[in-house]
Structures are given as structure tokens and as C-alpha cells.
Design a protein around this motif. Structure first.
Motif, PDB file in Angstrom:
ATOM      1  N   ASP A 144       0.798  -1.218   0.000  1.00  0.00           N
ATOM      2  CA  ASP A 144       0.000   0.000   0.000  1.00  0.00           C
ATOM      3  C   ASP A 144       0.834   1.274   0.000  1.00  0.00           C
ATOM      4  O   ASP A 144       0.277   2.375   0.015  1.00  0.00           O
ATOM      5  CB  ASP A 144      -0.924   0.019   1.231  1.00  0.00           C
ATOM      6  CG  ASP A 144      -1.996  -1.055   1.161  1.00  0.00           C
ATOM      7  OD1 ASP A 144      -2.520  -1.284   0.059  1.00  0.00           O
ATOM      8  OD2 ASP A 144      -2.307  -1.661   2.205  1.00  0.00           O
ATOM      9  N   ASN A 202       0.150   3.428  -3.096  1.00  0.00           N
ATOM     10  CA  ASN A 202      -1.252   3.827  -3.078  1.00  0.00           C
ATOM     11  C   ASN A 202      -1.522   4.887  -2.012  1.00  0.00           C
ATOM     12  O   ASN A 202      -2.243   5.860  -2.255  1.00  0.00           O
ATOM     13  CB  ASN A 202      -2.154   2.613  -2.844  1.00  0.00           C
ATOM     14  CG  ASN A 202      -2.176   1.665  -4.024  1.00  0.00           C
ATOM     15  OD1 ASN A 202      -1.919   2.070  -5.161  1.00  0.00           O
ATOM     16  ND2 ASN A 202      -2.478   0.406  -3.774  1.00  0.00           N
ATOM     17  N   ASP A 243       0.025   8.180  -3.118  1.00  0.00           N
ATOM     18  CA  ASP A 243      -0.797   8.789  -4.167  1.00  0.00           C
ATOM     19  C   ASP A 243      -2.052   9.426  -3.567  1.00  0.00           C
ATOM     20  O   ASP A 243      -2.458  10.525  -3.976  1.00  0.00           O
ATOM     21  CB  ASP A 243      -1.206   7.743  -5.203  1.00  0.00           C
ATOM     22  CG  ASP A 243      -0.059   7.329  -6.107  1.00  0.00           C
ATOM     23  OD1 ASP A 243       0.952   8.054  -6.148  1.00  0.00           O
ATOM     24  OD2 ASP A 243      -0.172   6.268  -6.768  1.00  0.00           O
ATOM     25  N   LYS A 244      -2.662   8.750  -2.610  1.00  0.00           N
ATOM     26  CA  LYS A 244      -3.889   9.249  -1.982  1.00  0.00           C
ATOM     27  C   LYS A 244      -3.625  10.551  -1.236  1.00  0.00           C
ATOM     28  O   LYS A 244      -4.366  11.540  -1.412  1.00  0.00           O
ATOM     29  CB  LYS A 244      -4.434   8.191  -1.020  1.00  0.00           C
ATOM     30  CG  LYS A 244      -5.640   8.641  -0.195  1.00  0.00           C
ATOM     31  CD  LYS A 244      -6.861   8.903  -1.052  1.00  0.00           C
ATOM     32  CE  LYS A 244      -8.066   9.215  -0.203  1.00  0.00           C
ATOM     33  NZ  LYS A 244      -9.279   9.520  -1.020  1.00  0.00           N
TER      34      LYS A 244
END
Length: 268
Positions: A218, A221, A224-225
Motif C-alpha cells: 500500500d 497507493n 498517491d492518496k
């Protein structure tokens, strides 16, 4: 003969390891201890001064960095140093580095904003209170520093990346620049996302860096979030955010050591 050769090889390997672990910090690096009443402890602080500090009267920007034991010296590092002093020396960098040591069992508590259901932690408020209200005033008194947010940065990796990001949300008036290396957002993912959403505007200049092979599926991810949420808080035309995903990069000092110079140059 073969036995003697093997013994010699083992001897050379042992000598090489000893040499590698000798003090490698440059003469620009020193240290001192300071009481941290917010944490009920005493902290060792590592200081890097520019090469021309003693011969100059100018004031310098300051970067506060976590895990000071890993920044300058292979002898004190856990699994390798960042070579911060050599890198800054080579650039003739005009900056002061303040490294805060975390070589103890309290590291996880101090570098995490909220308690994790499995691992505990959650004492970052007191840790940042120590930096802002005890350490920074002492640094500003002892050294010639530029004290405003524009000239004050914070950097760290892993849990240090997590707490550095938390620091700019909690103290935007103190930290105007941040290097966020491989941040362990997973530790407090829900709370960090919620806190980011509550911030009306974020002016801090931020460089996000991680590898795509860090062992945490993760990591990219999450980065990026958070980067996307930050971008919603400001116009991209200001170019206040940069993100670098290193192909093949792993969760280790090599990734952060190799990335430090570009992060520093972009921020400052």
C-alpha cells in the motif's frame, strides 16, 4: 596453504567491517544533549553546520530530521548512514541540519500521531511539542538561524516520514518545507486522511519520495492518496508539491540516502 588463505580472507573481511564502522562524521558535525520535559527524557541532538559557518555572519535555514543517529555516522547508524554531511559538503550547502536521535524503544511512540490498535504508539504530539517549544528555541538561540517557516524544514523516513507529514498539518506556521521519505501512513491511515481533509489550505512545500518495491503493497497507493488530497488544497500552478516513485526502490537507507540531495535541492 588453503587454511592460511581462508584465515587471511576472514581477517581482511573483519578489518573491513571495523573500518566501515569507524566514525565517519565530518568536522562540520557535532552533538549535544538537551532535556525533553514533554517526553520525560534527555535527547541527543546532532548538528551539521555549513563549511563557512565560523567565518561568516550570515543566518541559515534549518532542517529538523528524525533518527539523527542514521544521518552522519556509520558507527552510530542502525543499518547504514545517509551521508548527509558529505552530500551537503559537496554542494557547499548553506543550511543547518538538526538531527534528533531515536536510538531507543520509545521511537515508535514518539513518531506516531495516533495509537494503532495492534502496535500502540501515539505520542507524536508531545514529541513535536518538544521540537517546537524546547528544541527550536534553543537552536535559534545557540546558532545563527532564519527562524520563519519559509526557512524551516522537517524531514524523515518511514515513521519519520509519517510524523513529518503530521508536523506540517499541526504546525504549518513553523514548518514551511518537508521531505517525506517512504511515509508509514499505514500506521494511522484513517486518522491522517481525516486530518488532511479538515485542513482548509496547505502552503507547505512538500517532496514525497518512496520506492515501488518497499515490501508494503500500500506504500505507493497511500502516497498517491495523500498527494491527491494535498493537491486539492492548493493550485498546482504554485508547484509546491513534488512526488518521486523510485523504480525498484526498497525501504532502506540506500533509497533515502540516494534521494536526499534531490529532495534538498528542490525544497531549498
Amino acid at each position: 596453504m588453503m587454511q592460511r588463505l581462508i584465515l587471511l580472507i576472514l581477517l581482511f573481511v573483519a578489518i573491513g567491517k571495523i573500518i566501515a564502522q569507524q566514525n565517519k562524521a565530518s568536522k562540520q558535525v557535532s552533538s549535544f544533549s538537551i532535556k525533553a520535559p514533554q517526553l520525560n527524557t534527555t535527547k541527543k541532538i546532532w548538528i551539521y553546520l555549513p563549511k563557512n559557518y565560523d567565518s561568516s555572519k550570515r543566518k541559515y535555514p534549518v532542517i529538523y530530521m528524525h533518527d539523527g543517529q542514521n544521518l552522519f555516522d556509520a558507527k552510530t547508524s542502525f543499518v547504514g548512514e545517509w551521508n548527509i554531511d558529505e552530500k551537503l559538503d559537496s554542494l557547499n550547502a548553506q543550511v543547518i541540519i538538526v538531527g534528533i536521535e531515536h536510538g531507543n524503544e520509545k521511537r515508535m511512540n514518539e513518531l506516531t500521531p495516533y495509537k494503532n490498535a495492534k502496535y500502540g504508539g501515539g505520542d507524536a504530539d508531545n514529541y513535536l511539542d518538544f521540537i517546537v517549544k524546547t528544541l527550536k528555541p534553543e537552536i535559534d538561540k545557540k546558532y545563527r538561524t532564519k527562524t520563519n517557516a519559509r526557512n524551516t524544514g522537517i524531514m524523515g523516513s518511514s515513521l519519520g516520514g509519517l510524523v513529518s507529514y503530521y508536523a506540517i498539518l499541526k504546525y504549518p506556521e513553523v514548518f514551511g518545507k518537508a521531505g517525506i521519505f517512504s511515509p508509514a501512513f499505514w500506521f494511522n491511515r484513517k486518522e491522517i486522511i481525516e486530518l488532511t481533509n479538515t485542513i482548509p489550505k496547505l502552503k507547505t512545500k512538500i517532496y514525497f519520495l518512496c520506492g515501488d518495491n518497499e515490501g508494503d503493497a500500500d506504500m505507493v497507493n497511500d502516497l498517491d492518496k495523500i498527494e491527491s488530497l494535498v493537491s486539492e488544497k492548493r493550485c498546482e500552478c504554485l508547484k509546491l508539491t513534488k512526488k518521486k516513485i523510485v523504480k525498484g526502490g526498497q525501504h532502506n537507507e540506500k533509497l533515502w540516502r540516494d534521494g536526499f540531495t534531490n529532495v534538498y535541492l528542490w525544497l531549498f
